[in-house]
Motif scaffolding. Sequence first.
Motif, PDB file in Angstrom:
ATOM      1  N   GLN A   1       0.821  -1.175   0.000  1.00  0.00           N
ATOM      2  CA  GLN A   1       0.000   0.000   0.000  1.00  0.00           C
ATOM      3  C   GLN A   1       0.865   1.237   0.000  1.00  0.00           C
TER       4      GLN A   1
ATOM      5  N   PHE B   1      -5.259   3.100  -1.366  1.00  0.00           N
ATOM      6  CA  PHE B   1      -5.765   3.237  -0.007  1.00  0.00           C
ATOM      7  C   PHE B   1      -4.715   2.832   1.004  1.00  0.00           C
ATOM      8  N   GLY B   2      -4.749   3.520   2.134  1.00  0.00           N
ATOM      9  CA  GLY B   2      -3.887   3.162   3.243  1.00  0.00           C
ATOM     10  C   GLY B   2      -4.456   1.995   4.014  1.00  0.00           C
TER      11      GLY B   2
ATOM     12  N   TYR C   1     -12.872  -3.642  -5.382  1.00  0.00           N
ATOM     13  CA  TYR C   1     -11.819  -3.742  -4.381  1.00  0.00           C
ATOM     14  C   TYR C   1     -12.048  -5.009  -3.556  1.00  0.00           C
TER      15      TYR C   1
ATOM     16  N   LEU D   1      -7.800  -1.509   1.472  1.00  0.00           N
ATOM     17  CA  LEU D   1      -8.426  -1.961   0.241  1.00  0.00           C
ATOM     18  C   LEU D   1      -7.400  -2.239  -0.844  1.00  0.00           C
ATOM     19  N   GLN D   2      -7.590  -3.339  -1.532  1.00  0.00           N
ATOM     20  CA  GLN D   2      -6.750  -3.690  -2.663  1.00  0.00           C
ATOM     21  C   GLN D   2      -7.573  -3.522  -3.932  1.00  0.00           C
ATOM     22  N   LEU D   3      -7.127  -2.686  -4.837  1.00  0.00           N
ATOM     23  CA  LEU D   3      -7.831  -2.493  -6.101  1.00  0.00           C
ATOM     24  C   LEU D   3      -7.655  -3.716  -6.984  1.00  0.00           C
TER      25      LEU D   3
ATOM     26  N   LEU E   1     -15.803  -4.980  -2.375  1.00  0.00           N
ATOM     27  CA  LEU E   1     -16.492  -3.691  -2.440  1.00  0.00           C
ATOM     28  C   LEU E   1     -16.485  -3.160  -3.860  1.00  0.00           C
TER      29      LEU E   1
END
Lengths: 112, 112
Positions: A2, A102-103, B36, B44-46, B90
């Motif tokens: 991240q 995102f963090g 995500y 969150l991981q895209l 998500l």
Amino acid sequence: SQQGEEDPQALSIQEGENATMNCSYKTSINNLQWYRQNSGRGLVHLILIRSNEREKHSGRLRVTLDTSKKSSSLLITASRAADTASYFCATAATSGTYKYIFGTGTRLKVLA
Amino acid sequence: SQTIHQWPATLVQPVGSPLSLECTVEGTSNPNLYWYRQAAGRGLQLLFYSVGIGQISSEVPQNLSASRPQDRQFILSSKKLLLSDSGFYLCAWSRDRAGEQYFGPGTRLTVT
């Protein structure tokens, strides 16, 4: 990994106190955004600060951005039990990409 | 006003079974759409994003795929689920590149 890293990872405060959480990132950004996530729910957008802005307010929220240090902070004043949630920063890069990074989030618990 | 829907809310699937998660947006046209994944207690991981019908950009997974058959419909699929696919999925949309994102309520997927 991240790009955004929030600290602290977890924060517990009493109702009425202020809560401050920080976010660091690594690359040039178009803007930085803060989101809130209640347990098991989707994220809710709180505030967006552009790279040419240094401070922004929305109700009890105050966000600062220091692009020279690649960091941002979110201050929640006069916290309430309903503020208990996880807070995430997200950066949108300047490179024309549609991606957001995102963090890892700060878990805030406000004790009544 | 705009609304984003995701279904199902929860799903328990055996390893090796197929997957189809659906996301639809109402009240806007030509949104940017995102999938995500969020591991427990993490950021969150895209996975995928789409800027138009039939246009899909893949960020990470080899086991998952996405499709956008209609302007406001985004589908996440897998032919054979792995244990590591478990997580909270998500869907989100944005109006502008690098603008605010609006999230759906999420799908909790458990692969057994």
